[in-house]
Design a protein around this motif. Structure first.
Motif, PDB file in Angstrom:
ATOM      1  N   ALA A  40     -15.233  21.608  -7.997  1.00 46.90           N
ATOM      2  CA  ALA A  40     -14.060  20.891  -8.132  1.00 46.90           C
ATOM      3  C   ALA A  40     -13.537  20.949  -6.713  1.00 46.90           C
ATOM      4  CB  ALA A  40     -13.127  21.589  -9.270  1.00 46.90           C
ATOM      5  N   ILE A  41     -13.735  19.328  -6.178  1.00 43.74           N
ATOM      6  CA  ILE A  41     -13.332  19.153  -4.686  1.00 43.74           C
ATOM      7  C   ILE A  41     -11.915  18.719  -4.735  1.00 43.74           C
ATOM      8  CG2 ILE A  41     -14.284  18.235  -2.631  1.00 43.74           C
ATOM      9  CD1 ILE A  41     -16.100  20.332  -3.735  1.00 43.74           C
ATOM     10  N   VAL A  42     -11.119  19.318  -3.902  1.00 42.85           N
ATOM     11  CA  VAL A  42      -9.745  18.739  -3.384  1.00 42.85           C
ATOM     12  C   VAL A  42      -9.981  17.517  -2.672  1.00 42.85           C
ATOM     13  CG1 VAL A  42      -7.714  19.220  -2.340  1.00 42.85           C
ATOM     14  CG2 VAL A  42      -8.799  20.993  -3.629  1.00 42.85           C
ATOM     15  N   GLU A  43      -9.506  16.425  -2.673  1.00 40.71           N
ATOM     16  CA  GLU A  43      -9.549  15.460  -2.158  1.00 40.71           C
ATOM     17  C   GLU A  43      -8.513  14.470  -1.951  1.00 40.71           C
ATOM     18  OE1 GLU A  43     -13.320  11.995  -1.515  1.00 40.71           O
ATOM     19  OE2 GLU A  43     -11.803  11.831  -3.210  1.00 40.71           O
ATOM     20  N   GLN A  44      -7.695  15.000  -1.396  1.00 45.97           N
ATOM     21  CA  GLN A  44      -6.295  14.400  -1.203  1.00 45.97           C
ATOM     22  C   GLN A  44      -6.278  13.154  -0.306  1.00 45.97           C
ATOM     23  OE1 GLN A  44      -2.753  16.776  -0.489  1.00 45.97           O
ATOM     24  NE2 GLN A  44      -1.275  14.834  -0.153  1.00 45.97           N
ATOM     25  N   ASP A  45      -6.172  11.869  -0.552  1.00 44.11           N
ATOM     26  CA  ASP A  45      -6.207  10.528   0.111  1.00 44.11           C
ATOM     27  C   ASP A  45      -5.185  10.716   1.279  1.00 44.11           C
ATOM     28  OD1 ASP A  45      -8.390   9.277  -0.901  1.00 44.11           O
ATOM     29  OD2 ASP A  45      -7.291   8.988  -2.518  1.00 44.11           O
ATOM     30  N   MET A  46      -5.353  10.863   2.481  1.00 47.76           N
ATOM     31  CA  MET A  46      -4.412  11.100   3.556  1.00 47.76           C
ATOM     32  C   MET A  46      -4.651  10.253   4.735  1.00 47.76           C
ATOM     33  SD  MET A  46      -3.283  15.109   3.445  1.00 47.76           S
ATOM     34  CE  MET A  46      -2.239  14.910   4.586  1.00 47.76           C
ATOM     35  N   TYR A  47      -5.444   9.183   4.732  1.00 49.22           N
ATOM     36  CA  TYR A  47      -5.888   8.274   5.793  1.00 49.22           C
ATOM     37  C   TYR A  47      -4.712   8.051   6.841  1.00 49.22           C
ATOM     38  CZ  TYR A  47      -7.861   4.832   9.113  1.00 49.22           C
ATOM     39  OH  TYR A  47      -8.113   4.231   9.826  1.00 49.22           O
ATOM     40  N   GLY A  48      -4.756   8.240   7.856  1.00 53.98           N
ATOM     41  CA  GLY A  48      -3.653   7.512   8.892  1.00 53.98           C
ATOM     42  C   GLY A  48      -2.603   8.679   8.963  1.00 53.98           C
ATOM     43  N   THR A  49      -2.633   9.897   8.513  1.00 51.70           N
ATOM     44  CA  THR A  49      -1.831  10.846   8.785  1.00 51.70           C
ATOM     45  C   THR A  49      -1.788  11.566   9.933  1.00 51.70           C
ATOM     46  OG1 THR A  49      -0.794  12.957   7.647  1.00 51.70           O
ATOM     47  CG2 THR A  49      -3.217  12.795   7.995  1.00 51.70           C
ATOM     48  N   ASP A  50      -0.797  12.250  10.553  1.00 52.46           N
ATOM     49  CA  ASP A  50      -0.787  13.057  11.863  1.00 52.46           C
ATOM     50  C   ASP A  50      -1.792  14.102  11.648  1.00 52.46           C
ATOM     51  OD1 ASP A  50       0.376  15.434  13.233  1.00 52.46           O
ATOM     52  OD2 ASP A  50       1.124  13.626  14.222  1.00 52.46           O
TER      53      ASP A  50
ATOM     54  N   THR B 133      -2.284   0.734   1.520  1.00 55.05           N
ATOM     55  CA  THR B 133      -0.925   0.875   1.935  1.00 55.05           C
ATOM     56  C   THR B 133      -0.343   2.000   0.910  1.00 55.05           C
ATOM     57  OG1 THR B 133      -0.772  -1.545   2.487  1.00 55.05           O
ATOM     58  CG2 THR B 133       1.238  -0.505   1.748  1.00 55.05           C
ATOM     59  N   ALA B 134      -0.729   1.918  -0.324  1.00 54.16           N
ATOM     60  CA  ALA B 134      -0.314   3.057  -1.175  1.00 54.16           C
ATOM     61  C   ALA B 134      -0.634   4.599  -0.582  1.00 54.16           C
ATOM     62  CB  ALA B 134      -0.843   2.703  -2.603  1.00 54.16           C
ATOM     63  N   VAL B 135      -1.864   4.499  -0.166  1.00 52.02           N
ATOM     64  CA  VAL B 135      -1.944   5.917   0.471  1.00 52.02           C
ATOM     65  C   VAL B 135      -0.986   6.149   1.480  1.00 52.02           C
ATOM     66  CG1 VAL B 135      -3.840   7.214   1.605  1.00 52.02           C
ATOM     67  CG2 VAL B 135      -4.283   5.848  -0.231  1.00 52.02           C
ATOM     68  N   ALA B 136      -0.752   5.286   2.509  1.00 51.76           N
ATOM     69  CA  ALA B 136       0.133   5.428   3.571  1.00 51.76           C
ATOM     70  C   ALA B 136       1.379   5.661   3.103  1.00 51.76           C
ATOM     71  CB  ALA B 136       0.158   4.117   4.490  1.00 51.76           C
ATOM     72  N   ARG B 137       1.865   5.438   1.756  1.00 50.55           N
ATOM     73  CA  ARG B 137       3.288   5.528   1.399  1.00 50.55           C
ATOM     74  C   ARG B 137       3.439   6.709   0.628  1.00 50.55           C
ATOM     75  NH1 ARG B 137       4.754  -0.535  -1.003  1.00 50.55           N
ATOM     76  NH2 ARG B 137       4.686  -1.596   1.109  1.00 50.55           N
TER      77      ARG B 137
ATOM     78  N   LEU C 263       3.559   5.529  -7.683  1.00 50.47           N
ATOM     79  CA  LEU C 263       2.512   4.667  -8.253  1.00 50.47           C
ATOM     80  C   LEU C 263       3.265   3.368  -9.089  1.00 50.47           C
ATOM     81  CD1 LEU C 263      -0.287   4.429  -9.366  1.00 50.47           C
ATOM     82  CD2 LEU C 263       0.393   6.073 -11.184  1.00 50.47           C
ATOM     83  N   ALA C 264       4.394   3.618  -9.717  1.00 50.80           N
ATOM     84  CA  ALA C 264       5.165   2.754 -10.512  1.00 50.80           C
ATOM     85  C   ALA C 264       5.348   1.633  -9.484  1.00 50.80           C
ATOM     86  CB  ALA C 264       6.214   3.262 -11.224  1.00 50.80           C
ATOM     87  N   GLU C 265       5.852   1.565  -8.370  1.00 56.11           N
ATOM     88  CA  GLU C 265       5.951   0.646  -7.381  1.00 56.11           C
ATOM     89  C   GLU C 265       4.555   0.011  -6.750  1.00 56.11           C
ATOM     90  OE1 GLU C 265       8.262   2.079  -4.066  1.00 56.11           O
ATOM     91  OE2 GLU C 265      10.094   2.241  -5.225  1.00 56.11           O
ATOM     92  N   THR C 266       3.656   0.691  -6.756  1.00 53.72           N
ATOM     93  CA  THR C 266       2.327   0.272  -6.487  1.00 53.72           C
ATOM     94  C   THR C 266       1.851  -0.748  -7.279  1.00 53.72           C
ATOM     95  OG1 THR C 266       1.873   2.256  -5.285  1.00 53.72           O
ATOM     96  CG2 THR C 266      -0.086   1.087  -5.827  1.00 53.72           C
ATOM     97  N   LEU C 267       1.899  -0.280  -8.689  1.00 60.61           N
ATOM     98  CA  LEU C 267       1.267  -1.209  -9.891  1.00 60.61           C
ATOM     99  C   LEU C 267       2.250  -2.341  -9.960  1.00 60.61           C
ATOM    100  CD1 LEU C 267       0.081   1.439 -12.263  1.00 60.61           C
ATOM    101  CD2 LEU C 267      -1.177   0.259 -10.611  1.00 60.61           C
ATOM    102  N   LYS C 268       3.588  -2.167  -9.945  1.00 63.55           N
ATOM    103  CA  LYS C 268       4.546  -3.104 -10.166  1.00 63.55           C
ATOM    104  C   LYS C 268       4.184  -4.320  -8.804  1.00 63.55           C
ATOM    105  CE  LYS C 268       9.379  -4.586 -10.223  1.00 63.55           C
ATOM    106  NZ  LYS C 268      10.685  -4.205 -10.126  1.00 63.55           N
ATOM    107  N   ASN C 269       4.027  -4.073  -7.907  1.00 65.85           N
ATOM    108  CA  ASN C 269       3.988  -5.053  -6.764  1.00 65.85           C
ATOM    109  C   ASN C 269       2.719  -5.227  -6.092  1.00 65.85           C
ATOM    110  OD1 ASN C 269       6.987  -5.146  -6.540  1.00 65.85           O
ATOM    111  ND2 ASN C 269       7.106  -3.009  -5.829  1.00 65.85           N
ATOM    112  N   ASP C 270       1.837  -4.555  -6.997  1.00 65.49           N
ATOM    113  CA  ASP C 270       0.202  -5.025  -6.704  1.00 65.49           C
ATOM    114  C   ASP C 270      -0.132  -4.605  -4.980  1.00 65.49           C
ATOM    115  OD1 ASP C 270      -2.442  -5.840  -6.993  1.00 65.49           O
ATOM    116  OD2 ASP C 270      -2.136  -7.757  -6.253  1.00 65.49           O
ATOM    117  N   VAL C 271       0.494  -3.332  -4.776  1.00 68.17           N
ATOM    118  CA  VAL C 271       0.265  -2.790  -3.443  1.00 68.17           C
ATOM    119  C   VAL C 271      -1.131  -2.568  -3.089  1.00 68.17           C
ATOM    120  CG1 VAL C 271       0.939  -1.190  -1.940  1.00 68.17           C
ATOM    121  CG2 VAL C 271       2.809  -2.133  -3.272  1.00 68.17           C
ATOM    122  N   PRO C 272      -1.720  -2.895  -2.135  1.00 69.82           N
ATOM    123  CA  PRO C 272      -3.195  -2.661  -2.011  1.00 69.82           C
ATOM    124  C   PRO C 272      -3.321  -0.814  -1.786  1.00 69.82           C
ATOM    125  CG  PRO C 272      -2.548  -4.396  -0.539  1.00 69.82           C
ATOM    126  CD  PRO C 272      -1.273  -3.841  -1.205  1.00 69.82           C
TER     127      PRO C 272
END
Length: 305
Positions: free
Chosen positions: A270-280, A237-241, A225-234
């Motif tokens: 309370a619904i678990v919703e872990q963003d994992m788009y693009g995962t195997d 892309t952050a989800v993929a990382r 997250l720190a790198e995401t915010l510092k570098n304005d990562v979309p």
């Protein structure tokens, strides 16, 4: 494993299996998703993007019922700050999604605002912030939508703040709650998306307890997250990382949030919703199992049914 009958109902969603779109060859087939939800130990699910699961209510009920599954909510996407034909766009979705979801027993509609940066192409689509006129249109539009949903379908609108949207920071979420009517518009508190912009779910729950209508449980990886915010990562892309990480390796902790919301209303989902788009497609099931075990092991105020 000890649970309390007054605890929150815990479920999961297609998003935790990497599903963001109704049709994408990289995503897990819907039949396998439903089978793996059962294998992971969950009873409640969300509809996910309309068209991913069957849209015929009889078929959907048969598929859920044969597996002992139940539906907590559907999801629509809105851009009500833009005015024009955006309310009609939202209502057209609502007719389809709420019609299907309520036909199989759901009582909630999770409403996600359009992103200023596309989660499909990462293109910047509009300004990152809203002016006062746009805020007014946003609030009035959601109250109108929530009133219509309640009157037409008996379903409650739960607004979902989101990364790369105009309502993401804690201050923006609080402004949205201040400018909307709790009779028609409440909050799907997504713990990961609020933490994405360094928000504090417990502080928000304490300040607006009557506006918490639904929960999405996810955690963020602090370093990514720190790198995401510092570098304005979309966001995509952050989800993929791996910015949305497997619990309990991230933040915020689930137990205090579940317990605080349970004290407000134990009927909240309370619904678990872990963003994992693009995962195997073989990756989500073990994570889903471990996440469920973690939740039921970290608090007594969680229940399956």
């Amino acid at each position: 494993m000890t649970t309390d009958s007054t605890g929150l109902r815990i479920g999961t969603a297609p998003d935790s299996w990497g599903v963001w779109f109704a049709d994408d060859p990289r995503q897990i087939p819907w039949q396998r998703f439903l089978d793996e939800v059962v294998s992971a130990g969950y009873t409640w699910i969300e509809l996910g993007p309309y068209g991913y699961l069957p849209t015929d209510p009889h078929q959907l009920q048969d598929e859920l019922g044969s597996r002992g599954l139940k539906l907590s909510a559907g999801t629509v996407f809105t851009g009500l700050h833009k005015g024009g034909d955006q309310y009609q766009r939202a209502w057209d979705q609502a007719l389809a999604v709420a019609g299907l979801a309520t036909a199989v027993g759901a009582e909630h509609l999770v409403v996600i605002p359009d992103l200023w940066r596309s989660d499909a192409t990462e293109e910047v689509l509009e300004s990152r912030t809203l002016d006062d006129e746009q805020w007014a249109r946003l609030a009035a539009g959601h109250d109108r939508l929530g009133k219509a949903l309640l009157e037409e379908f008996g379903v409650r609108q739960q607004f979902h703040s989101h990364a790369d949207s105009h309502v993401g920071t804690q201050r923006e979420v609080e402004r949205f709650l201040t400018e909307t009517d709790g009779r028609y518009t409440n909050l799907c508190l997504d713990t990961g998306h609020l933490a994405y912009y360094l928000g504090d779910p417990l502080r928000l729950i304490g300040a607006y307890p009557e506006r918490i209508g639904y929960l999405h449980l996810k955690q963020v990886d602090r370093d990514i997250l720190a790198e995401t915010l510092k570098n304005d990562v979309p966001f995509a892309t952050a989800v993929a990382r791996g910015v949305m990480t497997e619990p309990p390796t991230g933040e915020p902790p689930f137990a205090p949030i579940i317990e605080a919301v349970s004290a407000i209303d134990p009927s909240i989902f309370a619904i678990v919703e872990q963003d994992m788009y693009g995962t195997d497609i073989d990756r989500p099931l073990p994570i889903a199992r471990r996440t469920r075990e973690h939740i039921f092991g970290c608090t007594r105020l969680a229940r399956q049914d």
